[in-house]
Scaffold this motif. Structure first.
Motif, short mmCIF file in Angstrom:
data_model
loop_
_atom_site.label_atom_id
_atom_site.label_comp_id
_atom_site.label_asym_id
_atom_site.label_seq_id
_atom_site.Cartn_x
_atom_site.Cartn_y
_atom_site.Cartn_z
N LEU A 1 20.43 39.62 -46.79
CA LEU A 1 21.49 38.67 -46.78
C LEU A 1 21.58 37.69 -48.01
N LEU A 2 20.28 37.75 -48.80
CA LEU A 2 20.31 36.76 -50.17
C LEU A 2 20.90 37.67 -51.17
N LEU A 3 21.19 38.83 -50.87
CA LEU A 3 21.58 39.70 -52.10
C LEU A 3 22.90 38.97 -52.58
N GLY B 1 26.74 38.63 -54.38
CA GLY B 1 27.85 39.59 -54.30
C GLY B 1 28.07 40.09 -52.90
N ALA B 2 28.83 41.35 -52.99
CA ALA B 2 29.04 42.01 -51.50
C ALA B 2 27.81 42.74 -51.22
N TRP B 3 26.87 42.73 -51.86
CA TRP B 3 25.34 43.61 -51.52
C TRP B 3 24.96 43.19 -50.34
N PHE B 4 25.07 41.82 -49.89
CA PHE B 4 24.52 41.24 -48.44
C PHE B 4 25.14 42.03 -47.49
N LEU B 5 26.30 42.72 -47.64
CA LEU B 5 26.61 43.70 -46.52
C LEU B 5 25.59 44.60 -45.98
N VAL B 6 24.64 45.00 -47.05
CA VAL B 6 23.47 46.09 -46.62
C VAL B 6 22.70 45.44 -45.55
N ALA B 7 22.70 44.42 -45.48
CA ALA B 7 21.85 43.72 -44.27
C ALA B 7 22.43 43.82 -42.78
N PHE B 8 23.53 44.19 -42.84
CA PHE B 8 24.34 44.72 -41.71
C PHE B 8 23.96 46.07 -41.19
N ILE B 9 23.98 47.11 -42.35
CA ILE B 9 23.50 48.32 -42.11
C ILE B 9 22.27 48.35 -41.74
N TRP B 10 21.51 47.51 -42.34
CA TRP B 10 19.73 47.32 -41.94
C TRP B 10 19.54 46.90 -40.32
N ILE B 11 20.39 45.95 -40.12
CA ILE B 11 20.07 45.63 -38.68
C ILE B 11 20.65 46.46 -37.55
N GLY B 12 21.89 47.17 -37.96
CA GLY B 12 22.29 47.98 -37.04
C GLY B 12 21.36 49.27 -37.07
N TRP B 13 20.72 49.53 -38.05
CA TRP B 13 19.85 50.88 -38.01
C TRP B 13 18.49 50.59 -37.38
N THR B 14 18.24 49.22 -37.31
CA THR B 14 16.81 49.00 -36.65
C THR B 14 17.26 48.79 -35.24
N VAL B 15 18.45 48.25 -34.88
CA VAL B 15 18.56 48.34 -33.67
C VAL B 15 19.05 49.63 -33.12
N PHE B 16 19.69 50.52 -33.65
CA PHE B 16 20.00 51.90 -33.14
C PHE B 16 18.62 52.56 -32.90
N LEU B 17 17.50 52.43 -33.98
CA LEU B 17 16.46 53.24 -33.60
C LEU B 17 15.79 52.80 -32.50
N SER B 18 15.19 51.31 -32.43
CA SER B 18 14.14 50.88 -31.70
C SER B 18 15.07 50.62 -30.22
N PHE C 1 22.81 33.42 -43.42
CA PHE C 1 24.08 32.96 -43.87
C PHE C 1 23.64 31.36 -44.27
N ALA C 2 22.78 30.69 -43.74
CA ALA C 2 22.48 29.40 -43.94
C ALA C 2 21.78 29.35 -45.07
N ALA C 3 20.85 30.28 -45.35
CA ALA C 3 19.93 30.19 -46.70
C ALA C 3 20.85 30.60 -48.04
N ARG C 4 21.94 31.39 -47.52
CA ARG C 4 23.00 32.10 -48.56
C ARG C 4 23.71 30.91 -49.23
N GLY C 5 24.05 29.95 -47.88
CA GLY C 5 24.95 28.87 -48.22
C GLY C 5 24.04 27.73 -49.06
N PHE C 6 22.76 27.67 -48.95
CA PHE C 6 21.97 26.68 -49.71
C PHE C 6 21.99 27.13 -51.24
N LEU C 7 21.77 28.71 -51.15
CA LEU C 7 21.53 29.25 -52.71
C LEU C 7 22.64 29.50 -53.45
#
Length: 88
Positions: A36-38, A40-57, A81-87
């Protein structure tokens, strides 16, 4: 700890504090929050990661309850997102 108490209060036995699984869950959440700290729009990769881990486990292995999946990943997104807002 919140997930452990919520699962026990709602009548489901919790294995969140199992030594092997506990550190894997922490590692998955740290990666999700880090993505989520990436910039630009690269932070959207976090949602793919979260979805993938939930889907698998959650879907295949059935090792997490819906409480664990919801509370754990909601905490990752809110605090990420709070950390992203600070950075940025």
């Amino acid at each position: 700890m919140l997930i452990f108490f919520l699962e026990n209060d709602l009548g489901e036995s919790s294995d969140v504090l199992d030594v092997g699984k506990k550190y894997r869950y922490i590692f998955e959440r740290v990666i999700g929050a880090g993505l989520l700290l990436l910039p630009g729009a690269w932070f959207l990769v976090a949602f793919i990661w979260i979805g993938w881990t939930v889907f698998l486990s959650y879907r295949y292995a059935h090792e997490r309850t819906w409480i664990h999946a919801l509370v754990g990943n909601l905490a990752v997104v809110v605090l990420g997102f709070a950390a992203r807002g600070f950075l940025f």
